[in-house]
Design a protein around this motif. Structure first.
Motif, short mmCIF file in Angstrom:
data_model
loop_
_atom_site.label_atom_id
_atom_site.label_comp_id
_atom_site.label_asym_id
_atom_site.label_seq_id
_atom_site.Cartn_x
_atom_site.Cartn_y
_atom_site.Cartn_z
N ALA A 58 0.82 -1.22 0.00
CA ALA A 58 0.00 0.00 0.00
C ALA A 58 0.85 1.26 0.00
N CYS A 59 2.15 1.12 0.22
CA CYS A 59 3.06 2.26 0.30
C CYS A 59 3.83 2.39 -1.02
N LEU A 60 3.24 3.05 -1.98
CA LEU A 60 3.82 3.22 -3.32
C LEU A 60 4.21 1.89 -3.96
N GLY A 61 3.50 0.82 -3.58
CA GLY A 61 3.81 -0.50 -4.11
C GLY A 61 4.86 -1.25 -3.31
N ASP A 62 5.72 -0.51 -2.58
CA ASP A 62 6.78 -1.10 -1.76
C ASP A 62 7.41 0.05 -0.97
N PRO A 63 7.54 -0.07 0.35
CA PRO A 63 8.18 1.00 1.12
C PRO A 63 9.57 1.37 0.62
N LEU A 64 10.29 0.41 0.05
CA LEU A 64 11.61 0.71 -0.49
C LEU A 64 11.52 1.56 -1.76
N THR A 65 10.42 1.42 -2.49
CA THR A 65 10.18 2.30 -3.64
C THR A 65 9.98 3.73 -3.16
N ALA A 66 9.26 3.87 -2.06
CA ALA A 66 9.06 5.20 -1.47
C ALA A 66 10.38 5.79 -1.02
N LEU A 67 11.23 4.97 -0.40
CA LEU A 67 12.55 5.45 0.03
C LEU A 67 13.38 5.88 -1.16
N GLY A 68 13.34 5.12 -2.25
CA GLY A 68 14.07 5.49 -3.45
C GLY A 68 13.58 6.81 -4.03
N TRP A 69 12.25 6.99 -4.04
CA TRP A 69 11.69 8.27 -4.52
C TRP A 69 12.22 9.42 -3.68
N LEU A 70 12.23 9.25 -2.36
CA LEU A 70 12.70 10.32 -1.49
C LEU A 70 14.20 10.57 -1.69
N ALA A 71 14.98 9.51 -1.83
CA ALA A 71 16.42 9.67 -2.01
C ALA A 71 16.72 10.52 -3.24
N ARG A 72 16.05 10.23 -4.33
CA ARG A 72 16.30 10.98 -5.56
C ARG A 72 15.77 12.41 -5.44
N THR A 73 14.60 12.57 -4.83
CA THR A 73 14.02 13.90 -4.67
C THR A 73 14.87 14.76 -3.76
N ALA A 74 15.34 14.19 -2.65
CA ALA A 74 16.15 14.94 -1.70
C ALA A 74 17.46 15.38 -2.34
N ARG A 75 18.06 14.50 -3.13
CA ARG A 75 19.30 14.88 -3.82
C ARG A 75 19.02 15.99 -4.83
N ASP A 76 17.90 15.90 -5.52
CA ASP A 76 17.57 16.90 -6.53
C ASP A 76 17.42 18.29 -5.92
N VAL A 77 16.93 18.35 -4.67
CA VAL A 77 16.75 19.66 -4.03
C VAL A 77 17.99 20.08 -3.23
N GLY A 78 19.06 19.28 -3.33
CA GLY A 78 20.32 19.68 -2.73
C GLY A 78 20.50 19.33 -1.27
N ASP A 79 19.67 18.44 -0.74
CA ASP A 79 19.78 18.05 0.67
C ASP A 79 19.61 16.54 0.78
N PRO A 80 20.59 15.76 0.32
CA PRO A 80 20.44 14.31 0.25
C PRO A 80 20.35 13.63 1.61
N LEU A 81 19.83 12.43 1.59
CA LEU A 81 19.71 11.63 2.81
C LEU A 81 21.10 11.18 3.26
N ARG A 82 21.28 11.13 4.59
CA ARG A 82 22.59 10.81 5.16
C ARG A 82 22.51 9.62 6.10
N ALA A 83 23.64 8.95 6.26
CA ALA A 83 23.74 7.83 7.20
C ALA A 83 23.32 8.28 8.60
N GLY A 84 22.58 7.43 9.28
CA GLY A 84 22.11 7.73 10.62
C GLY A 84 20.73 8.36 10.66
#
Length: 278
Positions: free
Chosen positions: A208-234
Motif C-alpha cells: 500500500a506504500c507506493l507498491g513497496d516502502p523501499l520504492t518510497a525510500l528510493g523516490w525520497l532519495a532521488r528527490t532529496a538529492r535533486d533539491v540539494g539536501d540528500p539523505l545521510r547515514a544515521g
C-alpha cells in the motif's frame, strides 16, 4: 514568536505570509485557514519554499534534523485527503517519542495516527544511481513506527500545496523497540494492524506504500538529492502510511503490529503529567 521575513525579494511575500500563518497556528495551537489562497493548491515550488522557511526557522531556534518523512504514499490516505502524489517533510529530534510513551493532546491541534515502516540509514544516499539495489543496501535496519500527523490547517481542509507547506502535516513519531536488517525482513510483504484499545481501526500492507516502502525510500532519495539536501547515514526515514490514518483523542492507546518486524505503541492524555516539563 519571531516573525518570518520574505527577505529582499518582494516575490517572496506570499511564501513568507503562508509560513507566518502556519507558524502562528502552531505557536498558539489554533488551526488556521488553508494557505492555498497565498501559494496555490499545486504549486510544488512555492509549497516547498514555505516548508524550507519553516525548517530554517526551527533550525535557528536550535532544532536538530533527524531525518525525513514521506507522506501521501497510501491510496487510502490519498483518498482521505484528496491528493494524488507523495510528498516529504523534515523530522526533528524533538518530534521523537519513546515507544509506549504518553503524549499530551493539549500540545497538538487535531492529531491522527498512522502506522509505518521506518528505515534507519547506514549509508548516505547522495551519489550514484540511487537505484533499487543501492537504496536497499543503504538501509541499516527497519523499525516499526507510528507517525502522529497533525495539520495546522483547520478541519484538515488541505490540498497538496497546503500539506507540503505544513511540513507534510507532521507532528511526532514513535519508533518501536525491535529492528530488523533487510536480510531478515521484506517490507513489501509486511501486513499491518493498528489497534485502539485493542480494537482494530486500520489495516494495510507494504504494497500500500507506493507498491513497496523501499520504492518510497528510493523516490525520497532521488528527490532529496535533486533539491540539494540528500539523505545521510544515521537518519530516520518514515516511509509512509500502510493504511488509513485514525483520529486520536485523550485516553486513546494505539498499538501497531507489523508482521515480521514487531510492534510499537503510544498513549494520549489530556494534560501533562505532574512534574513533567514542556
Amino acid at each position: 514568536m519571531n516573525e518570518i521575513s520574505p527577505g529582499n525579494d518582494p516575490g517572496n511575500d506570499a511564501v513568507a505570509q503562508a509560513a507566518q500563518r502556519l507558524l502562528s497556528a502552531s505557536a498558539h495551537r489554533i488551526p488556521c485557514p488553508p494557505v492555498r489562497d497565498l501559494i496555490g493548491s499545486d504549486d510544488v515550488k512555492a509549497a516547498y519554499a514555505v516548508q524550507e522557511l519553516l525548517t530554517a526557522h526551527r533550525l535557528e531556534a536550535g532544532g536538530q534534523v533527524t531525518g525525513r518523512k514521506i507522506g501521501l504514499t497510501s491510496p487510502a490516505v490519498q483518498r482521505q485527503l484528496g491528493v494524488a502524489q507523495p510528498d516529504f517533510g523534515v523530522l526533528f529530534a524533538d518530534m521523537s517519542v519513546p515507544d509506549g510513551a504518553s503524549v499530551p493532546v493539549a500540545e497538538l491541534l487535531q492529531p491522527k495516527v498512522e502506522a509505518e515502516i521506518a528505515f534507519v540509514l547506514g549509508a548516505d544516499l547522495a551519489e550514484g544511481p540511487l537505484d533499487d539495489a543501492q537504496v536497499r543496501d543503504a538501509v541499516a535496519q527497519a523499525v516499526p513506527a507510528l507517525e502522529i500527523v497533525d495539520s495546522r490547517i483547520a478541519d484538515w481542509d488541505i490540498t497538496f500545496g497546503d500539506t507540503v507547506a505544513d511540513n507534510g502535516s507532521s507532528a511526532l513519531y514513535v519508533l518501536g523497540s525491535s529492528a530488523r536488517p533487510l536480510t531478515d525482513f521484506e517490507p513489501v510483504e509486511a501486513d499491518m494492524t493498528l489497534k485502539r484499545h485493542g480494537e482494530t481501526v486500520s489495516t494495510g500492507n507494504g504494497a500500500a506504500c507506493l507498491g513497496d516502502p523501499l520504492t518510497a525510500l528510493g523516490w525520497l532519495a532521488r528527490t532529496a538529492r535533486d533539491v540539494g539536501d540528500p539523505l545521510r547515514a544515521g537518519q530516520v526515514v518514515l516511509s509512509g502510511a500502510l493504511g488509513p490514518m485514525v483520529p486520536a483523542a485523550a485516553g486513546d492507546v494505539f498499538t501497531a503490529d507489523i508482521s515480521g518486524l514487531g510492534s510499537v505503541s503510544v498513549r494520549f492524555h489530556a494534560a501533562r503529567p505532574e512534574g513533567v516539563s514542556a
